[in-house]
Scaffold this motif. Structure first.
Motif, PDB file in Angstrom:
ATOM      1  N   ASP A  36       0.839  -1.403   0.035  1.00 37.57           N
ATOM      2  CA  ASP A  36       0.067  -0.173  -0.114  1.00 37.57           C
ATOM      3  C   ASP A  36       0.793   1.497  -0.318  1.00 37.57           C
ATOM      4  N   GLN A  37       1.893   1.130  -0.330  1.00 39.99           N
ATOM      5  CA  GLN A  37       2.882   2.076  -0.149  1.00 39.99           C
ATOM      6  C   GLN A  37       3.495   2.767  -1.372  1.00 39.99           C
ATOM      7  N   CYS A  38       4.036   3.682  -1.351  1.00 37.06           N
ATOM      8  CA  CYS A  38       4.697   3.975  -2.973  1.00 37.06           C
ATOM      9  C   CYS A  38       6.239   4.198  -2.646  1.00 37.06           C
ATOM     10  N   LEU A  39       7.210   4.833  -3.482  1.00 39.27           N
ATOM     11  CA  LEU A  39       8.578   5.143  -3.034  1.00 39.27           C
ATOM     12  C   LEU A  39       9.440   5.806  -1.789  1.00 39.27           C
ATOM     13  N   VAL A  56      -0.911   9.653  -4.568  1.00 39.87           N
ATOM     14  CA  VAL A  56      -0.369   8.627  -5.569  1.00 39.87           C
ATOM     15  C   VAL A  56      -0.770   7.760  -5.104  1.00 39.87           C
ATOM     16  N   GLN A  57      -1.410   6.450  -5.783  1.00 35.37           N
ATOM     17  CA  GLN A  57      -1.266   5.234  -4.989  1.00 35.37           C
ATOM     18  C   GLN A  57      -0.154   3.919  -5.895  1.00 35.37           C
ATOM     19  N   PRO A  58      -0.293   3.192  -5.354  1.00 34.11           N
ATOM     20  CA  PRO A  58       0.926   1.803  -5.521  1.00 34.11           C
ATOM     21  C   PRO A  58       0.821   1.644  -7.148  1.00 34.11           C
ATOM     22  N   GLU A  59      -0.434   1.921  -8.087  1.00 31.31           N
ATOM     23  CA  GLU A  59      -0.207   1.112  -9.757  1.00 31.31           C
ATOM     24  C   GLU A  59       0.349   2.419 -10.124  1.00 31.31           C
ATOM     25  N   ASN A  60      -0.175   3.707  -9.330  1.00 31.61           N
ATOM     26  CA  ASN A  60       0.284   4.880 -10.182  1.00 31.61           C
ATOM     27  C   ASN A  60       1.754   4.706 -10.776  1.00 31.61           C
ATOM     28  N   LEU A  61       2.335   4.941 -12.075  1.00 28.52           N
ATOM     29  CA  LEU A  61       3.978   5.281 -12.297  1.00 28.52           C
ATOM     30  C   LEU A  61       4.651   5.914 -11.499  1.00 28.52           C
ATOM     31  N   ALA A  62       5.914   5.343 -11.302  1.00 31.83           N
ATOM     32  CA  ALA A  62       6.676   5.885 -10.319  1.00 31.83           C
ATOM     33  C   ALA A  62       8.361   6.420 -11.786  1.00 31.83           C
ATOM     34  N   TYR A  63       8.232   5.373 -12.533  1.00 29.43           N
ATOM     35  CA  TYR A  63       9.252   6.097 -13.857  1.00 29.43           C
ATOM     36  C   TYR A  63       9.220   5.324 -14.958  1.00 29.43           C
ATOM     37  N   VAL A  64       9.859   5.621 -15.779  1.00 28.86           N
ATOM     38  CA  VAL A  64       9.811   5.027 -17.431  1.00 28.86           C
ATOM     39  C   VAL A  64      11.475   4.527 -17.588  1.00 28.86           C
ATOM     40  N   SER A 118      18.918  -2.005 -28.955  1.00 29.95           N
ATOM     41  CA  SER A 118      19.346  -2.881 -29.966  1.00 29.95           C
ATOM     42  C   SER A 118      19.281  -2.925 -31.376  1.00 29.95           C
ATOM     43  N   THR A 119      18.035  -3.956 -30.927  1.00 32.55           N
ATOM     44  CA  THR A 119      17.110  -4.344 -32.630  1.00 32.55           C
ATOM     45  C   THR A 119      16.040  -3.327 -32.492  1.00 32.55           C
ATOM     46  N   GLY A 120      15.876  -2.033 -32.341  1.00 31.15           N
ATOM     47  CA  GLY A 120      15.571  -0.800 -32.921  1.00 31.15           C
ATOM     48  C   GLY A 120      15.573   0.507 -32.243  1.00 31.15           C
ATOM     49  N   LYS A 121      13.960   0.726 -32.755  1.00 34.04           N
ATOM     50  CA  LYS A 121      14.126   1.704 -31.680  1.00 34.04           C
ATOM     51  C   LYS A 121      13.525   1.747 -30.024  1.00 34.04           C
ATOM     52  N   PRO A 122      14.731   2.174 -29.436  1.00 37.92           N
ATOM     53  CA  PRO A 122      14.048   2.097 -27.668  1.00 37.92           C
ATOM     54  C   PRO A 122      13.004   1.928 -27.459  1.00 37.92           C
ATOM     55  N   LYS A 123      12.292   1.061 -26.738  1.00 38.34           N
ATOM     56  CA  LYS A 123      11.096   1.351 -25.949  1.00 38.34           C
ATOM     57  C   LYS A 123      11.067   1.826 -24.386  1.00 38.34           C
ATOM     58  N   GLY A 124       9.730   2.856 -24.424  1.00 35.87           N
ATOM     59  CA  GLY A 124       9.687   2.918 -22.618  1.00 35.87           C
ATOM     60  C   GLY A 124       8.880   1.534 -22.012  1.00 35.87           C
ATOM     61  N   VAL A 125       9.345   1.475 -21.369  1.00 32.51           N
ATOM     62  CA  VAL A 125       8.614   0.468 -20.356  1.00 32.51           C
ATOM     63  C   VAL A 125       8.615   1.675 -18.502  1.00 32.51           C
ATOM     64  N   GLN A 126       6.912   1.337 -18.972  1.00 32.28           N
ATOM     65  CA  GLN A 126       6.771   1.123 -17.364  1.00 32.28           C
ATOM     66  C   GLN A 126       6.804   1.026 -16.112  1.00 32.28           C
ATOM     67  N   ILE A 127       7.215   1.619 -15.056  1.00 32.78           N
ATOM     68  CA  ILE A 127       7.613   1.179 -13.955  1.00 32.78           C
ATOM     69  C   ILE A 127       6.838   1.969 -12.957  1.00 32.78           C
ATOM     70  N   VAL A 128       5.867   0.613 -12.756  1.00 31.37           N
ATOM     71  CA  VAL A 128       4.170   1.584 -11.738  1.00 31.37           C
ATOM     72  C   VAL A 128       5.116   1.244  -9.839  1.00 31.37           C
ATOM     73  N   HIS A 129       5.005   1.803  -8.295  1.00 25.59           N
ATOM     74  CA  HIS A 129       5.204   2.293  -7.762  1.00 25.59           C
ATOM     75  C   HIS A 129       5.275   0.667  -6.981  1.00 25.59           C
ATOM     76  N   ARG A 130       4.510   0.113  -7.349  1.00 30.01           N
ATOM     77  CA  ARG A 130       4.024  -1.764  -6.334  1.00 30.01           C
ATOM     78  C   ARG A 130       5.378  -2.048  -6.752  1.00 30.01           C
ATOM     79  N   SER A 131       5.658  -2.029  -8.395  1.00 30.43           N
ATOM     80  CA  SER A 131       6.607  -3.234  -8.947  1.00 30.43           C
ATOM     81  C   SER A 131       8.242  -2.778  -8.372  1.00 30.43           C
ATOM     82  N   ALA A 132       8.334  -1.479  -7.906  1.00 31.74           N
ATOM     83  CA  ALA A 132       9.898  -0.408  -7.567  1.00 31.74           C
ATOM     84  C   ALA A 132       9.482  -1.235  -5.956  1.00 31.74           C
ATOM     85  N   VAL A 133       9.198  -0.512  -5.077  1.00 32.47           N
ATOM     86  CA  VAL A 133       8.695  -0.886  -3.732  1.00 32.47           C
ATOM     87  C   VAL A 133       8.952  -2.980  -3.616  1.00 32.47           C
TER      88      VAL A 133
END
Length: 207
Positions: free
Chosen positions: A12-15, A153-161, A167-182
């Motif tokens: 239930d917490q964010c970074l 801000v909720q744990p399911e909100n974005l923390a960073y991208v 290397s195999t084409g254009k860089p792709k943004g990976v969205q990381i939510v607070h819950r995953s980072a915590v």
């Protein structure tokens, strides 16, 4: 049994909330050291609050992507926390990246605000984003209201991208939510020793 990897962690917490808990536990302890300078948890908390208030004034809110192009420093940590406290999601940009990669990443993530330092402006591509320089705008940031209105801000909100290497084409943004980072931070504490963490975290790029 080898795949039984369920672990309890603060779901239930964010970074930035984990950081603020540590501020309450040990306000006078050293939080970050860079070269001959250091900040206590209380000092880091206050500086990141000021930046968060300033960022909100220029349009940063819930899940707003904020480009972050700074060199490793105390200011980098202040900026990371300030963006999170404002409700935004930071998009780390390495100043040593080629200009066309930086241009692509800024365009792709559609960041309306870019946090950087004045001496790096010449290396950055032209952008439509509002540019906040930690050094140039220091007085304006320090004049911000510490009692700014926190963006919920909720744990399911974005923390960073973070962006892939491309290397195999254009860089792709990976969205990381607070819950995953915590969850990752909690896992690291249970797997690595204090000595391990001192080396692992210090050598890991925010990108």
């Amino acid at each position: 049994a080898w795949n039984d990897n369920l672990r309890e962690y603060p779901k239930d917490q964010c970074l930035h909330q984990l950081f603020e808990e540590q501020v309450k536990r040990a306000p006078d302890a050293t939080a970050v050291i860079f070269e001959n300078s250091r900040l206590t948890y209380e000092e880091l908390d206050r500086r990141s609050d000021l930046l968060a208030g300033y960022l909100q004034n220029v349009g940063v809110g819930g899940e707003v992507p904020v480009g972050l192009c700074v060199e490793r420093s105390l200011g980098m940590v202040v900026a990371l926390l300030g963006i999170l406290k404002a409700g935004g999601a930071y998009v780390p940009l390495d100043p040593t990246y080629p200009r066309d990669r930086l241009e692509f990443m800024l365009s792709d993530c559609k960041a309306p605000v870019l946090v950087t330092e004045q001496h790096l402006l010449g290396a950055l591509p032209a952008v439509n984003a509002k540019i906040v320089c930690l050094d140039r705008d220091a007085q304006l940031i320090c004049a911000s209201n510490l009692d700014f209105q926190r963006t919920p801000v909720q744990p399911e909100n974005l923390a960073y991208v973070i962006y892939t290497s491309g290397s195999t084409g254009k860089p792709k943004g990976v969205q990381i939510v607070h819950r995953s980072a915590v969850a990752f931070a909690h896992w690291a504490k249970t797997i690595f020793t204090v000595e391990d963490l001192a080396g692992v975290l210090a050598s890991t790029s925010i990108c």
